[in-house]
Design an enzyme around this catalytic site. Structure first.
Site, mmCIF file in Angstrom:
data_model
loop_
_atom_site.group_PDB
_atom_site.id
_atom_site.type_symbol
_atom_site.label_atom_id
_atom_site.label_comp_id
_atom_site.label_asym_id
_atom_site.label_seq_id
_atom_site.Cartn_x
_atom_site.Cartn_y
_atom_site.Cartn_z
ATOM 1 N N ASP A 60 0.828 -1.197 0.000
ATOM 2 C CA ASP A 60 0.000 0.000 0.000
ATOM 3 C C ASP A 60 0.868 1.256 0.000
ATOM 4 O O ASP A 60 2.024 1.242 0.428
ATOM 5 C CB ASP A 60 -0.904 0.018 1.237
ATOM 6 C CG ASP A 60 -1.964 -1.066 1.197
ATOM 7 O OD1 ASP A 60 -2.291 -1.536 0.097
ATOM 8 O OD2 ASP A 60 -2.461 -1.434 2.280
ATOM 9 N N ARG A 61 0.285 2.342 -0.432
ATOM 10 C CA ARG A 61 0.994 3.621 -0.536
ATOM 11 C C ARG A 61 1.729 3.989 0.761
ATOM 12 O O ARG A 61 2.895 4.387 0.739
ATOM 13 C CB ARG A 61 -0.017 4.725 -0.889
ATOM 14 C CG ARG A 61 0.577 6.114 -0.971
ATOM 15 C CD ARG A 61 -0.510 7.185 -1.032
ATOM 16 N NE ARG A 61 0.079 8.500 -1.229
ATOM 17 C CZ ARG A 61 0.105 9.163 -2.385
ATOM 18 N NH1 ARG A 61 -0.453 8.633 -3.449
ATOM 19 N NH2 ARG A 61 0.667 10.346 -2.469
#
Length: 237
Positions: A60-61
């Site tokens: 994830d970011r």
């Protein structure tokens, strides 16, 4: 991020794969909205090969830590099979609100996508059916209403750790979807990865150092950063 900064985050390299220490706050690939992403700098990681490496999985970011890249198509196919068959062992660190019910435990809750036909989808625990999802956890330390957890996902569902921890009332700090809306980066780090890439050799083990944005809370929970010996592997091929 610059190509040189990405090179400095290289943790492991051999003929088939690379492992980099992904920084928090940058997506691994370009989304629908565009913007800066890690893939745009992968040309700096060719090391003489004609093609740039490619993502073997995703983070994830706002998740930091071990990110695996395949150096060519055959390598990517081999890595994909290992990930799909859950043969890659992953270890994560998280700082969560509260404390799990037991010092060690297993969260076994199937997951499914909600609002899957919209751009604002998220994952949730399935009321019936769903995809199997299993997370092992261990409490490493605690302080002032927060806990430092080591997590071992047995399966690799999207947002699995985030949903599982929120479901047991221990949301990851900084998780803007499943936890409290806060300005801080999410306190989730892909600490280590073990990959049985070569059949006649021991699995490859790579560890990413504790990230700067998590150090204060990790140390509050008992982590000793001075003894964190996780320098990049000297293995080069």
């Amino acid at each position: 991020m610059t190509p040189d900064q990405l090179l400095a985050r290289l943790l492991y390299r051999d003929a088939l794969m690379l492992v980099i220490d992904k920084p928090a706050g940058i997506p691994v690939h370009k989304g629908t909205g565009g913007g800066e992403n890690l893939e745009q700098y992968f040309d700096a990681l060719r090391f003489g090969l004609p093609r740039t490496p490619a993502l073997a999985h995703r983070l994830d970011r706002d998740t930091s830590g071990c990110l695996v890249l395949g150096r060519h198509r055959q390598a990517l196919a081999k890595l994909a099979k290992l990930f799909e068959n859950n043969r890659v062992k992953k270890t994560y660190w998280a700082i969560v609100s509260g404390k799990p019910p037991e010092p060690e435990g297993i969260i076994d809750l199937p997951l499914e996508k909600q609002n899957k036909d919209t751009s604002r989808w998220h994952m949730k625990v399935a009321e019936s059916g769903g995809l199997p999802a299993v997370t092992h956890y261990k409490v490493m330390g605690e302080a002032d209403g927060i806990s430092w957890l080591e997590l071992y996902p047995q399966t690799g569902r999207t947002h699995q750790l985030r949903v599982h921890l929120a479901t047991i009332s221990c949301p990851i700090l900084g998780d803007k979807i499943y936890g409290q809306r806060a300005s801080t980066l999410m306190q989730l780090h892909a600490r280590a990865i073990e990959i049985p890439l070569y059949p006649k050799k021991d699995p490859i083990n790579v560890c990413a150092p504790a990230p700067e944005h998590m150090l204060e809370l990790l140390e509050k929970c008992g982590f000793n950063s001075a003894s964190d010996d996780t320098a990049p592997s000297a293995h080069r091929a």
